[in-house]
Scaffold this active site. Structure first.
Site, short mmCIF file in Angstrom:
data_model
loop_
_atom_site.label_atom_id
_atom_site.label_comp_id
_atom_site.label_asym_id
_atom_site.label_seq_id
_atom_site.Cartn_x
_atom_site.Cartn_y
_atom_site.Cartn_z
N GLY A 124 37.93 35.09 43.18
CA GLY A 124 37.62 33.78 42.62
C GLY A 124 36.51 33.92 41.60
CG ASN A 125 37.12 33.73 38.23
OD1 ASN A 125 37.54 32.71 37.68
ND2 ASN A 125 37.92 34.75 38.53
CB SER A 142 35.82 42.29 36.05
OG SER A 142 36.98 42.74 36.67
N GLY A 143 35.18 42.08 39.39
CA GLY A 143 35.17 42.98 40.54
C GLY A 143 33.84 43.20 41.24
CB SER A 177 40.93 40.18 35.23
OG SER A 177 41.12 39.64 36.50
CG ASP A 178 41.45 35.22 36.73
OD1 ASP A 178 42.68 35.31 36.62
OD2 ASP A 178 40.82 35.58 37.74
CG HIS A 232 41.18 31.52 39.38
ND1 HIS A 232 42.33 30.91 39.81
CD2 HIS A 232 41.40 32.85 39.46
CE1 HIS A 232 43.22 31.84 40.14
NE2 HIS A 232 42.68 33.02 39.94
CG HIS A 260 43.65 34.09 44.59
ND1 HIS A 260 44.76 34.88 44.48
CD2 HIS A 260 43.15 33.99 43.34
CE1 HIS A 260 44.90 35.28 43.22
NE2 HIS A 260 43.93 34.75 42.51
CG ASP A 307 38.85 8.36 48.63
OD1 ASP A 307 39.15 7.22 48.23
OD2 ASP A 307 38.49 8.59 49.81
CG HIS A 322 47.88 32.94 39.65
ND1 HIS A 322 47.47 33.16 38.37
CD2 HIS A 322 46.90 33.44 40.44
CE1 HIS A 322 46.31 33.81 38.37
NE2 HIS A 322 45.95 33.99 39.62
CE1 TYR A 379 35.53 7.07 48.67
CE2 TYR A 379 34.82 8.72 47.09
CZ TYR A 379 35.31 8.38 48.33
OH TYR A 379 35.56 9.36 49.24
#
Lengths: 232, 232, 232, 232
Positions: free
Chosen positions: D29-30, D46-47, D76-77, D96, D98, D121, D172, D230
């Site tokens: 994720g990032n 990355s990584g 990489s995204d 992003h 997963h 909501d 994805h 709200y």
């Protein structure tokens, strides 16, 4: 010091129990605590993260939903709490969460079937799911009408709010209550666990039968009979 | 100091393992530990939250379910424990929980099928689910009869309580046992995990076959044979 | 000091990662780390709880499964590790767990289908599930034959152990490996997560299609091509 | 000191929220945070494992995906983030992950249906799932095209990126965004919870109806109407 200091402090502590019990994500829940003599209740302010909450942030509201004391706006669900306190005089505390499994049953618009003694130790009927409100109720005073949707569901089914301390509002999420904040929060956690067990039970056996009458009666008496003795 | 200090201390510590292992919500569980020479066991008092529990709170009860020592009422499941100790002399400890997946199988009134080696490393048959009790048993001495329901299920199926250290009581929840408290608590955690894996297995493949005989025999011998060597 | 101190220390640390990553209950797992020059590997001793484990407890075993150094018995899965090291010279570490979702797929005797990029970032085929062993293999040298069951499955399917670093053994549980202990443990956690996602995917859409070829090729090249650049 | 110190620090803190909220395993994720005046954004390298990450590791990238400052390779995204910033000027941050349930819906290639008020909501339509990309897009500049796949999905469906701050990319995983990093991360957690509730809802009741129009309108107005109020 506020004359409501006591209920603000206790309401604060009860609200802080919700994230500890895994019942809320972010601010998706609220606990209120009533003082029936003063005809008011303390409730979480709207949209404040739990980690920033303080006892002084609690808002004091009367049973018609008007703010009596507090710098912040009360939770957007406040009017639902107010309706319940006004009509059910023996309730001391109300809890609303969007806990995952209970909310899924509410979204599925189904009562949670009574499958076992974990459920029967707390209530001896299915957990009722009130139908989604009519369009008129929704367009009107929405949160206020949510309270009446709950009252109506209990009336139509002939349920006692002292006996059954929880409900699902269809498409929405659960409300629970009790004589004090401890019991209302306890009921919110029990409802989530019972909802999860019922979910798993139906997957394991789609024909799983409801609890038999003799067991329901036994558990009712164990808790409420003249010789009640329940406690694990 | 109580002559039962040792079993009270150990029973206390074993009870405290249940919330740590995620096997209980609130007070939904209890561990007892027997002293077969004295024909008594130490058990959790009824309805006391784990965070307030102390070793001195443990109640000493004889194998007929009568309190021998202790200020509090013993767990409401005490008579079930008593029946097991009285009839199964080699049991040193009994655990009762309402752990989520095991309870779901009990509510579904199904045995937990033996699908893999995780299960076979601990018992080489399906985990038995005793049927819900008859109305007569329920109306009578309920918790006492729960013990007999367990004994009868083992008798009818020809199971050995030294070989199979766990059962589900239909509509209710699991009981496990073992030579000491460590093993009984261990079995409660293993049962929950095996129940969860079986749940997932059936969802992934509704036609998943039971473990084949050769594997069952192998795992039985690995643990019990003359050259037993099991341990991961 | 042992000449194997280095691999014992690293194997110890890798074993301690398993409970932290939620991949093992009690002692249901083990990590080994090889020294190919010395033709030995360090592995967890049998049945020792993680909280009592020390680096000195690690057992040194040769590639035929004979203990070379160590006071305790090595893990009962040791011979499976030995077979893999002997036949797959580029493996530096092997991990065995009974992690919940991966084990459920193994019990269901199904490959884990490649449904998305989370899977494809690590391997570009379904996770293979070796069939349960023949009765002859089971009755014989069981753990040793488990290693051959893994080798045979890769041979029959034409898989490369450098490309696909994980397998399910039918009715049993997963094995993963890698160039070093870090990678082998990482693969065990990835396999559990991929297994969980595939479980959910099939429930949401029983007709969910496998990943399309173009995406599989892309992810393969992103990792292995001349211009590899993957890393989130 | 870097002239981008502020966004590097905030992007770092937002990235560190992902593991705390249970939304990422390892580095899956990032989070990025934009400075629209400078036409750049800060993104995770990355990584790099979260436990080793520092604010100075954040990479500064322009809206065409070129690195402006930083010693490490950006995630990489990165190009997907760049496309979104370039075309959606009011986005301040992109996330992003997963996360398990959202990724399962993406793998199942299905929109997440709007079943209740927890969903309403936050957005009043189903969470869109963009179809897997064409083979041409995949073979080309993959991560760059992923951004266009997202833009195209919103265009085709007539959705506003200010109204709907989340999407699933088929096969994805999810992307979310918001005016600042706090909101984008918040949306990632909300999406995961809504995805989980929808999963459970469909299992409990395969015929569960979508939220009725009156409720959708009410929740839209509660949040966006002239008298929005709200906040739970």
């Amino acid at each position: 010091m506020s004359k409501y200091q006591q209920i603000k402090q206790t309401a604060y502590e009860a609200n802080m129990q919700l994230p500890k019990l895994g019942l809320v994500l972010f601010t998706f829940g609220n606990v209120s605590l009533a003082d029936h003599k003063e005809q008011v209740f303390a409730i979480k302010p709207s949209g404040v993260p739990y980690e920033l909450l303080t006892p002084d942030d609690m808002v004091i509201v009367d049973f018609d939903g008007n703010t009596v004391e507090g710098k912040m706006r009360p939770s957007s669900d406040t009017k639902t709490h107010a309706v319940l306190y006004k009509h059910w005089p023996k309730i001391g505390s109300v809890v609303h969460t969007h806990s995952t499994y209970a909310t899924a049953w509410a979204q599925a618009q189904r009562d949670v079937p009574i499958f076992g003694t974990t459920h029967a130790d707390h209530l001896t009927v299915d957990v009722p799911c009130a139908p989604p409100m009519s369009d008129e109720m929704i367009k009107g005073n929405y949160e206020y009408e949510t309270g009446f949707q709950i009252l109506n569901c209990f009336k139509e089914r002939g349920l006692s709010y002292e006996e059954v301390e929880m409900i699902l509002v269809g498409n929405h999420a659960p409300f629970t209550w009790g004589k004090d904040a401890h019991k209302a929060v306890y009921n919110a956690a029990v409802l989530e666990e019972v909802s999860r067990m019922a979910y798993l039970t139906e997957t394991i056996n789609p024909q799983a039968p409801r609890l038999k009458d003799a067991l329901i009666r036994k558990h009712f008496e164990r808790k409420h009979g003249p010789d009640s003795y329940y406690g694990q």
